[in-house]
Design an enzyme around this catalytic site. Structure first.
Site, PDB file in Angstrom:
ATOM      1  N   TRP A 180       0.861  -1.184   0.000  1.00 62.60           N
ATOM      2  CA  TRP A 180       0.000   0.000   0.000  1.00 62.60           C
ATOM      3  C   TRP A 180       0.902   1.241   0.000  1.00 62.60           C
ATOM      4  O   TRP A 180       1.822   1.313   0.830  1.00 62.60           O
ATOM      5  CB  TRP A 180      -0.894  -0.043   1.241  1.00 62.60           C
ATOM      6  CG  TRP A 180      -1.898   1.058   1.333  1.00 62.60           C
ATOM      7  CD1 TRP A 180      -2.719   1.517   0.360  1.00 62.60           C
ATOM      8  CD2 TRP A 180      -2.198   1.835   2.511  1.00 62.60           C
ATOM      9  NE1 TRP A 180      -3.513   2.530   0.834  1.00 62.60           N
ATOM     10  CE2 TRP A 180      -3.209   2.748   2.160  1.00 62.60           C
ATOM     11  CE3 TRP A 180      -1.704   1.838   3.820  1.00 62.60           C
ATOM     12  CZ2 TRP A 180      -3.728   3.651   3.065  1.00 62.60           C
ATOM     13  CZ3 TRP A 180      -2.229   2.741   4.724  1.00 62.60           C
ATOM     14  CH2 TRP A 180      -3.238   3.637   4.342  1.00 62.60           C
ATOM     15  N   ASP A 222      -1.444  -5.813   9.270  1.00 61.64           N
ATOM     16  CA  ASP A 222      -2.399  -4.822   8.778  1.00 61.64           C
ATOM     17  C   ASP A 222      -3.609  -5.603   8.261  1.00 61.64           C
ATOM     18  O   ASP A 222      -3.528  -6.262   7.222  1.00 61.64           O
ATOM     19  CB  ASP A 222      -1.745  -4.001   7.660  1.00 61.64           C
ATOM     20  CG  ASP A 222      -2.655  -2.885   7.149  1.00 61.64           C
ATOM     21  OD1 ASP A 222      -3.805  -2.798   7.618  1.00 61.64           O
ATOM     22  OD2 ASP A 222      -2.207  -2.107   6.279  1.00 61.64           O
ATOM     23  N   ALA A 272      -7.141  -4.967   7.077  1.00 60.40           N
ATOM     24  CA  ALA A 272      -8.061  -3.892   6.682  1.00 60.40           C
ATOM     25  C   ALA A 272      -9.220  -4.385   5.833  1.00 60.40           C
ATOM     26  O   ALA A 272     -10.116  -3.607   5.509  1.00 60.40           O
ATOM     27  CB  ALA A 272      -7.290  -2.811   5.918  1.00 60.40           C
ATOM     28  N   LYS A 288     -13.759  -0.758   5.535  1.00 57.94           N
ATOM     29  CA  LYS A 288     -14.203  -1.484   4.344  1.00 57.94           C
ATOM     30  C   LYS A 288     -15.286  -2.503   4.681  1.00 57.94           C
ATOM     31  O   LYS A 288     -16.295  -2.583   4.002  1.00 57.94           O
ATOM     32  CB  LYS A 288     -13.034  -2.214   3.687  1.00 57.94           C
ATOM     33  CG  LYS A 288     -11.717  -1.490   3.734  1.00 57.94           C
ATOM     34  CD  LYS A 288     -11.577  -0.437   2.664  1.00 57.94           C
ATOM     35  CE  LYS A 288     -10.272   0.291   2.858  1.00 57.94           C
ATOM     36  NZ  LYS A 288      -9.866   1.084   1.751  1.00 57.94           N
TER      37      LYS A 288
HETATM   38  C1  LMR Z   1      -6.889   2.134  -1.040  1.00 57.24           C
HETATM   39  O1  LMR Z   1      -5.792   1.571  -1.013  1.00 57.24           O
HETATM   40  O2  LMR Z   1      -7.488   2.406  -2.090  1.00 57.24           O
HETATM   41  C2  LMR Z   1      -7.560   2.495   0.241  1.00 57.24           C
HETATM   42  O3  LMR Z   1      -6.886   1.939   1.302  1.00 57.24           O
HETATM   43  C3  LMR Z   1      -7.777   3.943   0.377  1.00 57.24           C
HETATM   44  C4  LMR Z   1      -6.559   4.665   0.823  1.00 57.24           C
HETATM   45  O4  LMR Z   1      -6.609   5.294   1.877  1.00 57.24           O
HETATM   46  O5  LMR Z   1      -5.537   4.628   0.124  1.00 57.24           O
END
Ligand code: LMR
Length: 392
Positions: free
Chosen positions: A132, A213, A215, A248
């Site tokens: 991420w 993590d 999520a 989410k």
């Molecule tokens: C994403 O990766 O699209 C989500 O987790 C939103 C974000 O905060 O980046």
């Protein structure tokens, strides 16, 4: 002409590439446009609705909430307790696990990073790439040192497990290893149960600190299945951190609903971690915003609302997996999507191809080639496959 200012020394920062897509997509007048950008669930009509269970909880909260007085840096502590059986499969004793509410999963990650930095300034955090895009900035903002290994090969759609194991085997005791609990963001490629076991063993043997993590629990294979790997790792080490997001799986995105859990080997260490977490939360945001966490608490306190939420989560998960299967069946080059999990996968596209898809086909996705498959429906899958074929 104005006098020089302290702030003239600032460097201009690029807008967040992922979040910028929200505005670019909104301003595109083309009717056939597809939004596969930021990670939000969309239903068959393209909407990101408020869940039924959340609406019912909001109505109940409106009727029953008697005060909006401060709760303290831990936020809604009952919320963090009620999540425990979902996350960990059981409720742990308060002297084994410290859990606090945080502003989203991002807040949980930042609080975890601050806790690590308070214990060891500049501590090393291992990230498997790609990851991420906000992981490294959060860790660095807390003063931690980021080290990387290759987790996934985008061209061959393969988890580079040997490279992961080599990196973890070479990590030093006390290094932190950030693990995606499920529905890997951006790759969609999760570890197999055997691989999780091997990771748990090396993390325990090397004295590493897992920071999980989690999520997207419930958006991959199911609530239990999606937590299994994380539970295995957490159960095999004395101390561990888990950053959780309800944004989410409860569809509460902008309400920012997260939690940080710290597990420790002794009651004294649990207390030490809890007290530091609370003082760091106080310095960061004083206390987290209440509304979203209160809604999750209201849902989890009520068996009927919990059942309805679980049913809605199943609908979301099933729809994402149907889109995955339709893409896999529709184009042999996309067969790998049928084996992956959650909203995201990484398509083997260059930045230039991603640009052409946006310009010529109104398909919006991250520059990395990450697609949010929840942005597709069974009706738009053929259009998407045609667009991909046109840029190949
Ligand atoms: C994403 O990766 O699209 C989500 O987790 C939103 C974000 O905060 O980046």
């Amino acid at each position: 002409m104005s006098a020089p200012s302290l702030f003239d020394a600032l460097q201009q920062q690029p807008a967040d590439a992922l979040l910028s897509l929200i505005g670019l997509y909104r301003d595109d007048p083309r009717a056939q446009k597809l939004d596969l950008g930021v990670g939000v669930y969309r239903d068959e009509t393209g909407a990101t609705p408020v869940l039924r269970a959340v609406k019912a909880a909001e109505a109940r909260l409106l009727e029953t909430q008697g005060s909006k007085s401060y709760l303290g840096p831990e936020g809604d502590i009952r919320y963090a307790e009620l999540l425990q059986p979902i996350v960990f499969g059981r409720t742990l004793a308060a002297d084994q696990l410290a859990g606090v509410q945080t502003p989203g999963g991002t807040g949980a990650l930042r609080l975890a990073a601050d806790l690590i930095a308070a214990a060891r300034p500049g501590a090393k955090v291992w990230l498997g790439t790609p990851t991420w895009p906000n992981h490294a900035p959060i860790m660095k903002a807390a003063g931690l040192t980021v080290a990387t290994y290759r987790y996934y090969d985008q061209a061959t759609q393969t988890v580079l497990f040997d490279e992961m194991m080599a990196a973890l085997s070479g990590a030093a005791a006390g290094d932190v290893v950030l693990l995606h609990g499920c529905c890997h963001n951006p790759a969609g490629a999760d570890l197999t149960p055997d691989q999780w076991r091997a990771v748990a063993e090396v993390v325990a043997a090397r004295g590493l600190i897992p920071l999980v993590d989690l999520a997207y629990q419930g958006l991959g294979d199911g609530l239990e299945q999606d937590a299994a790997g994380a539970r295995l790792v957490l159960d095999s080490v004395p101390d561990a951190l888990l950053a959780y997001s309800c944004d989410k799986n409860f569809g509460l995105y902008r309400e920012r609903v997260g939690a940080l859990y710290a597990k420790a080997a002794t009651p004294a260490r649990t207390e030490l971690m809890r007290s530091n977490i609370l003082s760091l939360a106080r310095a960061n945001w004083s206390m987290p915003p209440d509304h979203g966490a209160a809604l999750v608490r209201v849902i989890l306190e009520d068996a009927a609302l919990t059942a309805d939420w679980r049913a809605e989560l199943t609908v979301m998960r099933t729809r994402i997996n149907q889109v995955r299967q339709a893409l896999a069946a529709g184009d042999s080059a996309l067969a790998f999507l049928g084996r992956q999990h959650g909203m995201f996968s990484l398509l083997p596209l260059s930045a230039e191809q991603v640009g052409v898809l946006r310009r010529d086909h109104a398909v919006y996705m991250a520059g990395s080639g990450r697609v949010n498959l929840a942005g597709l429906t069974l009706a738009t899958v053929p259009q998407f496959i045609d667009s991909l074929r046109a840029v190949r």
